[in-house]
Design a protein around this motif. Structure first.
Motif, short mmCIF file in Angstrom:
data_model
loop_
_atom_site.label_atom_id
_atom_site.label_comp_id
_atom_site.label_asym_id
_atom_site.label_seq_id
_atom_site.Cartn_x
_atom_site.Cartn_y
_atom_site.Cartn_z
N GLY A 1 0.78 -1.22 0.00
CA GLY A 1 0.00 0.00 0.00
C GLY A 1 0.82 1.27 0.00
N ARG A 2 2.14 1.18 -0.12
CA ARG A 2 3.00 2.37 -0.03
C ARG A 2 3.90 2.41 -1.28
N ALA A 3 3.33 2.93 -2.36
CA ALA A 3 3.98 2.84 -3.66
C ALA A 3 5.28 3.63 -3.73
N LEU A 4 5.29 4.87 -3.25
CA LEU A 4 6.51 5.66 -3.33
C LEU A 4 7.60 5.09 -2.43
N PHE A 5 7.22 4.68 -1.24
CA PHE A 5 8.21 4.05 -0.35
C PHE A 5 8.78 2.80 -0.99
N ALA A 6 7.92 1.94 -1.53
CA ALA A 6 8.37 0.68 -2.11
C ALA A 6 9.36 0.92 -3.25
N ALA A 7 9.07 1.92 -4.07
CA ALA A 7 9.97 2.22 -5.19
C ALA A 7 11.33 2.69 -4.70
N HIS A 8 11.34 3.59 -3.74
CA HIS A 8 12.61 4.10 -3.20
C HIS A 8 13.37 3.01 -2.45
N ALA A 9 12.63 2.10 -1.81
CA ALA A 9 13.28 1.05 -1.03
C ALA A 9 14.02 0.05 -1.92
#
Length: 286
Positions: free
Chosen positions: A133-141
């Motif tokens: 549910g956390r698209a921007l976080f997942a991409a940066h991670a």
């Protein structure tokens, strides 16, 4: 005694650490590096720099994840940015800008034991955070970790910022506030943008803003004096939910290490503020 656990820890840590990431949005080094790879300064560089970890996504994805920008403002820059520079070059430019800016703002402290300690604490806080549910976080991670401690710190705080931001969007959705309505009510708290600055930076017209205000008045969230009691309660509930949804990293650290991270973060934030990291007043209410 100050509580460094749970939602309270999330709020305190965000205030102490987030400016160490956010300085990138005001740093002249960022404009220089993004321009060097082919992007236009300003909005194109901002949208592309922050969205690049997601790949060559369309304007709709950026509008959805960034939330409070006018769709046409995003569409004016995305996907055009991907034709101007490759994702790889944009990501490298952003990291180089962070490196240069932090070296300028921190001086000798960039190589200090205290900064290395904070970098390690921030890195530990990001360990095994749930990405659903956390698209921007997942991409940066999914980006590789840099090696230098000051860049480890910047990357870790970036992850923590996007983790919190994705949670904030969830809280806004639960509060049934659109991106524009979220911006209007945020301005009405007196702790965010002015109306003029919000319109200028987020791309909303006077007529669109007025329509948003009227919709919020109809719902009893705003009146002629600003936020109603119900509006204040709604904004407070959104901030509490954001803190609650952002608590996981700080539970990983535990109260003692959170307290140390806040102590160190405040010191470095004060230092970069004194060295002109952002325009006067930007973080005054934090």
């Amino acid at each position: 005694m100050t509580d460094f656990s749970g939602a309270g820890a999330a709020a305190r840590a965000n205030r102490a650490l987030d400016p160490l990431h956010a300085m990138i949005y005001f740093a002249p080094e960022a404009d220089e590096e993004f321009e060097r790879v082919g992007l236009r300064r300003g909005r194109m560089a901002y949208f592309a720099g922050r969205a690049a970890p997601m790949g060559r996504v369309g304007a709709g994805v950026v509008t959805a994840t960034f939330y409070n920008f006018h769709p046409s403002l995003v569409a004016h820059n995305i996907p055009r940015a991907w034709e101007q520079a490759s994702v790889k070059d944009i990501l490298a430019a952003r990291l180089t800008a962070a490196d240069r800016a932090l070296r300028r703002l921190l001086g000798d402290a960039v190589d200090s034991a205290e900064l290395a300690e904070l970098a390690e604490l921030a890195r530990i806080a990001t360990h095994e955070l749930p990405a659903h549910g956390r698209a921007l976080f997942a991409a940066h991670a999914e980006l590789p970790w840099p090696d230098a401690p000051h860049l480890v710190l910047w990357h870790a705080i970036t992850l923590l910022r996007e983790f919190r931001g994705d949670g904030h969007v969830a809280a806004l959705l639960d509060g049934e506030l659109s991106g524009l309505e979220a911006l209007i009510t945020h301005c009405a708290t007196g702790y965010g943008f002015t109306e003029a600055a919000a319109k200028a930076t987020r791309g909303w017209s006077d007529d669109e803003w007025a329509a948003g205000v009227e919709a919020l008045r109809t719902r009893g969230i705003l009146d002629s004096d600003g936020l109603t009691a119900g509006g204040v309660a709604l904004r407070d509930a959104i901030e509490r939910a954001t803190d609650r949804l952002s608590a996981a990293p700080w539970s990983t650290l535990g109260p003692d290490r959170v307290a140390r991270a806040v102590e160190l973060g405040r010191g470095f934030t004060t230092q970069i503020a004194a060295n002109g990291a952002w325009p006067k007043g930007v973080f005054a209410a934090r």
